[in-house]
Design a protein around this motif. Structure first.
Motif, mmCIF file in Angstrom:
data_model
loop_
_atom_site.group_PDB
_atom_site.id
_atom_site.type_symbol
_atom_site.label_atom_id
_atom_site.label_comp_id
_atom_site.label_asym_id
_atom_site.label_seq_id
_atom_site.Cartn_x
_atom_site.Cartn_y
_atom_site.Cartn_z
ATOM 1 N N SER A 43 -16.742 -32.729 -14.547
ATOM 2 C CA SER A 43 -16.995 -34.579 -15.512
ATOM 3 C C SER A 43 -15.925 -33.399 -16.442
ATOM 4 O O SER A 43 -15.639 -34.529 -17.193
ATOM 5 N N ASP A 44 -15.623 -31.803 -17.065
ATOM 6 C CA ASP A 44 -14.989 -32.255 -18.236
ATOM 7 C C ASP A 44 -13.789 -32.109 -17.683
ATOM 8 O O ASP A 44 -12.661 -31.837 -19.062
ATOM 9 N N ASN A 45 -13.167 -32.067 -17.118
ATOM 10 C CA ASN A 45 -11.621 -31.943 -17.059
ATOM 11 C C ASN A 45 -11.409 -33.787 -15.775
ATOM 12 O O ASN A 45 -10.451 -33.497 -15.112
ATOM 13 N N ALA A 46 -11.858 -34.370 -15.811
ATOM 14 C CA ALA A 46 -11.880 -35.758 -14.809
ATOM 15 C C ALA A 46 -10.676 -37.057 -15.576
ATOM 16 O O ALA A 46 -9.557 -37.022 -15.125
ATOM 17 N N THR A 47 -10.530 -36.433 -16.944
ATOM 18 C CA THR A 47 -9.549 -37.104 -17.732
ATOM 19 C C THR A 47 -7.819 -35.853 -17.390
ATOM 20 O O THR A 47 -7.272 -36.513 -16.610
ATOM 21 N N LEU A 48 -8.250 -34.880 -17.363
ATOM 22 C CA LEU A 48 -7.494 -34.050 -16.870
ATOM 23 C C LEU A 48 -6.774 -34.281 -15.344
ATOM 24 O O LEU A 48 -5.324 -34.710 -15.353
ATOM 25 N N GLY A 49 -7.474 -34.217 -14.267
ATOM 26 C CA GLY A 49 -7.910 -33.835 -13.104
ATOM 27 C C GLY A 49 -7.394 -35.718 -13.076
ATOM 28 O O GLY A 49 -6.053 -35.799 -11.885
ATOM 29 N N ALA A 53 -3.252 -36.195 -11.359
ATOM 30 C CA ALA A 53 -3.286 -36.823 -9.537
ATOM 31 C C ALA A 53 -1.943 -37.811 -9.981
ATOM 32 O O ALA A 53 -1.345 -37.963 -9.289
ATOM 33 N N GLY A 54 -1.552 -38.193 -10.946
ATOM 34 C CA GLY A 54 -0.697 -39.615 -11.055
ATOM 35 C C GLY A 54 0.564 -38.922 -11.087
ATOM 36 O O GLY A 54 1.197 -39.162 -11.008
ATOM 37 N N MET A 55 0.337 -38.042 -11.892
ATOM 38 C CA MET A 55 1.840 -36.856 -12.425
ATOM 39 C C MET A 55 2.126 -36.508 -10.837
ATOM 40 O O MET A 55 2.995 -36.142 -10.694
ATOM 41 N N ALA A 70 0.189 -40.031 -24.286
ATOM 42 C CA ALA A 70 -0.010 -41.398 -24.973
ATOM 43 C C ALA A 70 -0.270 -42.550 -24.938
ATOM 44 O O ALA A 70 -0.948 -43.061 -25.573
ATOM 45 N N LEU A 71 0.088 -42.440 -23.919
ATOM 46 C CA LEU A 71 -0.549 -43.833 -23.060
ATOM 47 C C LEU A 71 -2.508 -43.483 -22.834
ATOM 48 O O LEU A 71 -2.561 -44.805 -22.871
ATOM 49 N N ALA A 72 -2.380 -42.712 -22.586
ATOM 50 C CA ALA A 72 -4.034 -42.848 -22.337
ATOM 51 C C ALA A 72 -4.695 -42.773 -23.780
ATOM 52 O O ALA A 72 -5.491 -43.669 -23.995
ATOM 53 N N ALA A 223 -2.800 -42.929 -15.240
ATOM 54 C CA ALA A 223 -2.926 -42.118 -16.761
ATOM 55 C C ALA A 223 -3.977 -42.838 -17.864
ATOM 56 O O ALA A 223 -4.735 -42.586 -18.574
ATOM 57 N N GLY A 224 -3.553 -44.882 -17.014
ATOM 58 C CA GLY A 224 -4.907 -45.451 -18.277
ATOM 59 C C GLY A 224 -6.072 -45.259 -17.499
ATOM 60 O O GLY A 224 -6.789 -45.343 -18.470
ATOM 61 N N ALA A 225 -6.492 -44.995 -16.454
ATOM 62 C CA ALA A 225 -7.998 -44.417 -15.686
ATOM 63 C C ALA A 225 -8.771 -43.480 -16.805
ATOM 64 O O ALA A 225 -9.443 -43.350 -16.779
ATOM 65 N N ALA A 226 -7.396 -41.739 -17.363
ATOM 66 C CA ALA A 226 -7.809 -40.978 -18.059
ATOM 67 C C ALA A 226 -8.187 -41.276 -18.864
ATOM 68 O O ALA A 226 -8.981 -40.978 -19.608
ATOM 69 N N GLY A 227 -7.573 -42.393 -19.885
ATOM 70 C CA GLY A 227 -7.708 -42.878 -20.675
ATOM 71 C C GLY A 227 -8.939 -43.514 -20.934
ATOM 72 O O GLY A 227 -10.591 -43.548 -21.840
ATOM 73 N N LEU A 228 -9.536 -44.254 -20.115
ATOM 74 C CA LEU A 228 -10.401 -45.723 -19.391
ATOM 75 C C LEU A 228 -11.568 -43.872 -19.634
ATOM 76 O O LEU A 228 -13.298 -44.052 -20.577
ATOM 77 N N ALA A 229 -11.571 -43.044 -18.920
ATOM 78 C CA ALA A 229 -12.818 -41.952 -18.236
ATOM 79 C C ALA A 229 -12.925 -40.887 -19.689
ATOM 80 O O ALA A 229 -14.004 -40.638 -20.279
ATOM 81 N N GLY A 230 -11.965 -41.080 -20.598
ATOM 82 C CA GLY A 230 -12.209 -39.599 -21.795
ATOM 83 C C GLY A 230 -13.296 -40.983 -22.814
ATOM 84 O O GLY A 230 -13.557 -40.430 -23.703
ATOM 85 N N THR A 231 -12.643 -42.136 -23.058
ATOM 86 C CA THR A 231 -13.232 -43.350 -23.729
ATOM 87 C C THR A 231 -15.019 -42.800 -23.214
ATOM 88 O O THR A 231 -15.974 -43.543 -24.019
#
Length: 324
Positions: A43-49, A53-55, A70-72, A223-231
């Protein structure tokens, strides 16, 4: 050692390193071997993960994307602004933001392919553009007060008395999706072929242009999914979210054994690299005496070591290829 076994060497080394780090941390700190620590690693590394994954898919093709952090951040503040200021339903806001990410990624991929520009330069421009747009929308964090976000910030389900947060489930699902794209579909084989040798891939009939455009679109979607998860994780949108995270994502991918020049790698390795990154941070937190910056120092050392291992691997495989 056979070439196939040699290609798996970085993945094996990453897995051994994770086991050693986790065992060492468990031996040094009471309570490290617990379900809660394992769940928190996810959970703590979900956004980075999700970002990593996309990278991984982009690096498969020999590319790079510096715009993902920046996109996130842009996705984070866009969703918060739409929900809180314009009262757009959260699901609609998320769909709009993610669709915009895919279009932005496809645009960068098209510029890279049709204008023959280095991915580093195009995505660096994207980094400045997306971060500027995020701060143009709002320079401050925007809290989100909505029942759906409150629900998503909790647990998706409970197993054996332990709750599994939605963001942790999203990470596992995202990694599984990236694995399918990268290893079970022709798309992934095309990416590895382009990363290995673009000229040879073209002669084999690989659709270079569409593949490059699609991989940057998919990466931006992650990256957008990472931004959503971080939000969801923080309960707010922040234009500063994701600063420097693109470099963390690249480090996780390389530590996971993916060749930075493309043509060789594994999504599973990226997941293991993420766990290594999280284990180091958790061990420092358990210790309580070390500065969090020690995590950066250790990751930097590991990154350098894996780059050297990759260089050795490339030289050996090249020699084997010449003899064949």
């Amino acid at each position: 050692m056979k070439p196939a076994a040699r290609r798996r060497l970085p993945l094996v080394a990453t897995a051994v390193l994770l086991a050693a780090l986790f065992a060492g941390a468990g031996w040094c700190y009471d309570g490290f071997f617990s379900a809660r620590v394992a769940i928190n690693l996810l959970s703590d590394n979900a956004t980075l993960g999700l970002m990593a994954a996309g990278m991984t898919l982009v690096i498969f093709s020999g590319g790079i994307d510096l715009s993902v952090g920046a996109l996130a951040g842009l996705v984070s503040i866009v969703i918060a602004t739409l929900v809180e200021t314009h009262h757009v339903p959260p699901l609609a806001a998320a769909v709009l933001a993610l669709a915009g990410c895919a279009l932005a990624g496809a645009g960068m991929g098209a510029l890279i392919h049709f204008f023959r520009q280095p991915p580093f330069l195009i995505t660096l421009a994207g980094l400045f553009l997306f971060r500027g747009c995020a701060y143009w929308l709002n320079t401050e964090s925007v809290g989100i007060n909505h029942p759906l976000f409150e629900r998503l910030a909790g647990d998706a389900f409970t197993l054996a008395g332990r709750g599994f947060p939605f963001v942790a489930v999203a990470l596992v699902a995202g990694m599984a999706f990236a694995w399918t794209l990268g290893h079970e579909c022709r798309f992934g084989r095309n990416l590895l072929a382009i990363g290995g040798n673009e000229t040879s891939a073209l002669l084999m009939g690989v659709p270079i242009g569409p593949t490059k455009i699609w991989v940057y679109a998919v990466n931006s979607l992650f990256a957008g999914a990472a931004g959503l998860a971080g939000t969801v994780y923080t309960g707010s949108g922040n234009p500063s979210f994701g600063i420097g995270m693109e470099l963390d994502a690249i480090a996780v991918v390389v530590i996971g054994g993916t060749l930075l020049t493309g043509g060789l790698g594994s999504v599973l390795g990226t997941f293991i690299g993420l766990l290594i990154f999280g284990t180091i941070q958790s061990a420092i937190l358990f210790d309580g005496r070390l500065s969090p910056w020690w995590a950066r120092i250790v990751v930097g050392g590991l990154l350098l070591a894996f780059i050297l291992v990759q260089r050795f691997l490339v030289v050996r495989l090249d020699r084997i290829g010449r003899k064949a």
